[in-house]
Write a protein that holds these residues in place. Structure first.
Motif, mmCIF file in Angstrom:
data_model
loop_
_atom_site.group_PDB
_atom_site.id
_atom_site.type_symbol
_atom_site.label_atom_id
_atom_site.label_comp_id
_atom_site.label_asym_id
_atom_site.label_seq_id
_atom_site.Cartn_x
_atom_site.Cartn_y
_atom_site.Cartn_z
ATOM 1 N N ARG A 1 11.385 1.944 -0.401
ATOM 2 C CA ARG A 1 10.797 1.485 -1.667
ATOM 3 C C ARG A 1 9.455 2.146 -1.952
ATOM 4 N NH1 ARG A 1 11.111 -4.502 -0.202
ATOM 5 N NH2 ARG A 1 12.713 -3.615 1.134
ATOM 6 N N PHE A 2 8.835 2.735 -0.925
ATOM 7 C CA PHE A 2 7.536 3.391 -1.102
ATOM 8 C C PHE A 2 7.641 4.912 -1.010
ATOM 9 C CE2 PHE A 2 6.310 -0.744 0.958
ATOM 10 C CZ PHE A 2 5.738 -1.312 -0.173
ATOM 11 N N ALA A 3 8.857 5.447 -1.003
ATOM 12 C CA ALA A 3 9.056 6.868 -0.700
ATOM 13 C C ALA A 3 8.516 7.809 -1.771
ATOM 14 C CB ALA A 3 10.538 7.147 -0.465
ATOM 15 N N ASP A 4 8.212 7.297 -2.969
ATOM 16 C CA ASP A 4 7.645 8.148 -4.015
ATOM 17 C C ASP A 4 6.145 8.375 -3.836
ATOM 18 O OD1 ASP A 4 10.098 8.438 -5.234
ATOM 19 O OD2 ASP A 4 9.800 6.773 -6.631
ATOM 20 N N ALA A 5 5.548 7.730 -2.877
ATOM 21 C CA ALA A 5 4.105 7.852 -2.662
ATOM 22 C C ALA A 5 3.745 9.246 -2.164
ATOM 23 C CB ALA A 5 3.628 6.802 -1.669
ATOM 24 N N ARG A 6 2.473 9.619 -2.327
ATOM 25 C CA ARG A 6 1.970 10.895 -1.792
ATOM 26 C C ARG A 6 1.565 10.737 -0.328
ATOM 27 N NH1 ARG A 6 -1.470 15.346 -3.496
ATOM 28 N NH2 ARG A 6 -0.681 17.042 -2.202
ATOM 29 N N VAL A 7 1.015 9.568 -0.005
ATOM 30 C CA VAL A 7 0.532 9.306 1.351
ATOM 31 C C VAL A 7 0.971 7.909 1.765
ATOM 32 C CG1 VAL A 7 -1.486 9.116 2.847
ATOM 33 C CG2 VAL A 7 -1.490 10.787 0.985
ATOM 34 N N ILE A 8 1.583 7.789 2.932
ATOM 35 C CA ILE A 8 1.912 6.492 3.515
ATOM 36 C C ILE A 8 1.163 6.384 4.841
ATOM 37 C CG2 ILE A 8 3.727 5.035 4.480
ATOM 38 C CD1 ILE A 8 5.646 6.145 2.454
ATOM 39 N N LEU A 9 0.296 5.395 4.938
ATOM 40 C CA LEU A 9 -0.541 5.217 6.120
ATOM 41 C C LEU A 9 0.033 4.086 6.972
ATOM 42 C CD1 LEU A 9 -2.574 5.668 3.388
ATOM 43 C CD2 LEU A 9 -4.175 6.070 5.261
ATOM 44 N N LEU A 10 0.401 4.399 8.201
ATOM 45 C CA LEU A 10 1.020 3.447 9.119
ATOM 46 C C LEU A 10 0.017 3.062 10.199
ATOM 47 C CD1 LEU A 10 4.503 5.212 9.563
ATOM 48 C CD2 LEU A 10 3.861 3.463 7.887
ATOM 49 N N GLY A 11 -0.293 1.785 10.276
ATOM 50 C CA GLY A 11 -1.334 1.327 11.184
ATOM 51 C C GLY A 11 -0.815 0.869 12.529
ATOM 52 N N GLU A 12 -1.650 0.127 13.228
ATOM 53 C CA GLU A 12 -1.344 -0.505 14.511
ATOM 54 C C GLU A 12 -2.503 -1.440 14.819
ATOM 55 O OE1 GLU A 12 -1.148 2.602 17.438
ATOM 56 O OE2 GLU A 12 -3.191 3.284 17.046
ATOM 57 N N SER A 13 -2.187 -2.620 15.326
ATOM 58 C CA SER A 13 -3.278 -3.540 15.663
ATOM 59 C C SER A 13 -3.806 -3.309 17.071
ATOM 60 C CB SER A 13 -2.827 -4.995 15.509
ATOM 61 O OG SER A 13 -1.743 -5.285 16.372
ATOM 62 N N THR A 14 -3.121 -2.456 17.857
ATOM 63 C CA THR A 14 -3.632 -2.001 19.144
ATOM 64 C C THR A 14 -3.300 -0.518 19.281
ATOM 65 O OG1 THR A 14 -1.817 -2.040 20.754
ATOM 66 C CG2 THR A 14 -2.625 -4.182 19.992
ATOM 67 N N HIS A 15 -4.027 0.175 20.144
ATOM 68 C CA HIS A 15 -3.725 1.580 20.419
ATOM 69 C C HIS A 15 -2.719 1.743 21.558
ATOM 70 C CE1 HIS A 15 -6.132 3.790 17.662
ATOM 71 N NE2 HIS A 15 -7.307 3.497 18.171
ATOM 72 N N GLY A 16 -2.245 0.637 22.138
ATOM 73 C CA GLY A 16 -1.427 0.774 23.332
ATOM 74 C C GLY A 16 -0.151 -0.030 23.321
ATOM 75 N N THR A 17 0.515 -0.175 22.163
ATOM 76 C CA THR A 17 1.725 -0.992 22.038
ATOM 77 C C THR A 17 2.926 -0.105 21.742
ATOM 78 O OG1 THR A 17 0.527 -2.959 21.323
ATOM 79 C CG2 THR A 17 2.840 -2.822 20.698
ATOM 80 N N ASP A 18 3.944 -0.171 22.600
ATOM 81 C CA ASP A 18 5.107 0.699 22.492
ATOM 82 C C ASP A 18 5.847 0.520 21.171
ATOM 83 O OD1 ASP A 18 6.969 2.564 24.062
ATOM 84 O OD2 ASP A 18 8.345 0.975 23.453
ATOM 85 N N GLN A 19 6.058 -0.722 20.743
ATOM 86 C CA GLN A 19 6.834 -0.976 19.518
ATOM 87 C C GLN A 19 6.180 -0.337 18.297
ATOM 88 O OE1 GLN A 19 6.489 -3.134 21.955
ATOM 89 N NE2 GLN A 19 8.435 -4.184 22.296
#
Length: 406
Positions: A4-22
């Motif tokens: 649903r967001f594929a028309d965007a120019r930039v998609i920023l994917l976060g993380e609440s920790t730097h060390g989580t496999d999922q």
């Protein structure tokens, strides 16, 4: 769900920790789909430019190797030298091999600025190969910083006390006087020249960053995130008007800082700058967890450990997600009616970086934030596992061109 967001120019994917496999594996699955199905051709990660350039050369089968240095050697090594990242890189190489046009293949680029010595070496090496007449000038200009490459914070302290000893003019001159004015006329591949220019920008930004450290945390944070955003812009421009980027970084960089305590104390970040520059063509996606294990350290340069993540504190965003009962779900905050209003109040939100201090968790890792003003979408994994660092024994036989080789 991300289509649903594929028309965007930039998609920023976060993380609440730097060390989580999922988090790594979910971002990888999303990124692979965006590349295969929707034409995204940039993966920009919260890593140093020279290190990510080794990955880029590998996944795009670039003949030139940007640096002979072994990447991802500084703390925190596990952040990118881990099993989930290795699996993604290997799959990305296969995806790129199925794209006939080299210009459409997905590149991997580092946004960060901590690579002062390796970026200096990369610039010097490029000048040596393409314009030996300028080599002495570059060495002299970088010579100002050379004594401090192993302890740049000490340089920052000196430059703060004595501005006359600053190397700022020297490192900026390498960009303006050598690379832009002279090297652009030399026959060098576009990617090689762009790599050298970005490394020179890293050196200049790093020099300014270590000076800013002594002006306060807000100044240094803003300089770092501004550099990361400007690097993202430079990569987008270099890849052409149809370029589309996926960004992997911590929630604290990806979410709109204006909707957090960070903004209240004057900090900005990539998410806020992307929103201001691209509007709704930037999609800010947060990732969260309640409990489980995480790879982290107790202090900077500390030993890598698998640590227990405590359940979210009462009244926090994590507690609200936990009480929703499904153990994993996706929230389309931007498009689902009424959801933005529900997630608008300010609540404590947990941020775990490479350091985790559970004994002082509330003070060390929580900050107030409005979730719906911070993110356009949110992925929740109630119980998660620590990312697995790559064992050295698995890498001993790998060729030196492999990005995770020893």
């Amino acid at each position: 769900m991300i289509d649903r967001f594929a028309d965007a120019r930039v998609i920023l994917l976060g993380e609440s920790t730097h060390g989580t496999d999922q988090f790594y594996r979910a971002r990888a699955a999303i990124t692979e789909r965006l590349i295969r199905e929707h034409g995204f051709n940039i993966v920009a990660i919260e890593a140093d430019w020279p290190d990510a350039a080794r990955i880029d050369a590998y996944v795009r089968d670039r003949a030139e190797m940007p640096t002979a240095l072994t990447p991802f050697q500084r703390f925190p090594v596990w952040m990118w030298r881990n099993r989930a990242m290795r699996d993604f890189v290997d799959r990305l190489k296969v995806i790129n091999q199925q794209i006939d046009d080299p210009d459409r293949r997905a590149g991997v680029h580092g946004l960060d600025l901590y690579s002062l010595p390796s970026s200096m070496d990369a610039v010097v090496d490029f000048v040596r190969r393409h314009d030996p007449a300028a080599l002495q000038e570059v060495r002299e200009r970088y010579g100002c910083l050379a004594p401090w490459v192993d302890d740049p914070a000490a340089y920052g302290a000196l430059a703060q006390r004595s501005p006359a000893d600053s190397c700022s003019d020297e490192v900026v001159a390498v960009i303006e006087d050598v690379l832009r004015d002279r090297m652009s006329m030399i026959e060098a591949s576009d990617s090689a020249f762009f790599d050298a220019l970005q490394n020179a920008r890293v050196v200049a930004a790093s020099e300014a960053y270590y000076r800013a450290m002594y002006e306060g945390s807000v100044a240094s944070w803003n300089l770092r995130d501004t550099h990361m955003f400007e690097t993202l812009q430079a990569v987008l421009e270099a890849r052409g008007p149809d370029a589309k980027a996926v960004v992997w970084a911590h929630n604290s960089h990806v979410g709109n800082a204006a909707a957090t305590q960070m903004g209240r104390r004057g900090e900005i970040n990539i998410g806020q700058l992307s929103r201001e520059a691209f509007g709704n063509d930037a999609v800010l996606v947060g990732f969260g967890t309640d409990r489980g294990t995480v790879t982290a350290a107790h202090g900077w340069n500390g030993a890598t450990e698998t640590m227990i993540v405590r359940p979210s504190v009462p009244a926090s965003w994590g507690a609200l997600m936990r009480e929703a009962e499904p153990d994993r779900f996706f929230l389309d905050i931007r498009n689902v009616a009424g959801l933005a209003e529900t997630l608008e109040p300010w609540r404590p939100e947990r941020f775990i970086g490479v350091i985790y201090r559970p004994q002082t968790e509330l003070v060390s890792h929580y900050a107030e934030a409005s979730l719906s003003a911070q993110f356009d979408a949110y992925f929740w994994f109630e119980e998660t596992d620590a990312v697995e660092p790559l064992p050295a024994v698995e890498l001993e036989a790998m060729p030196q061109t492999y990005p995770f080789a020893l």
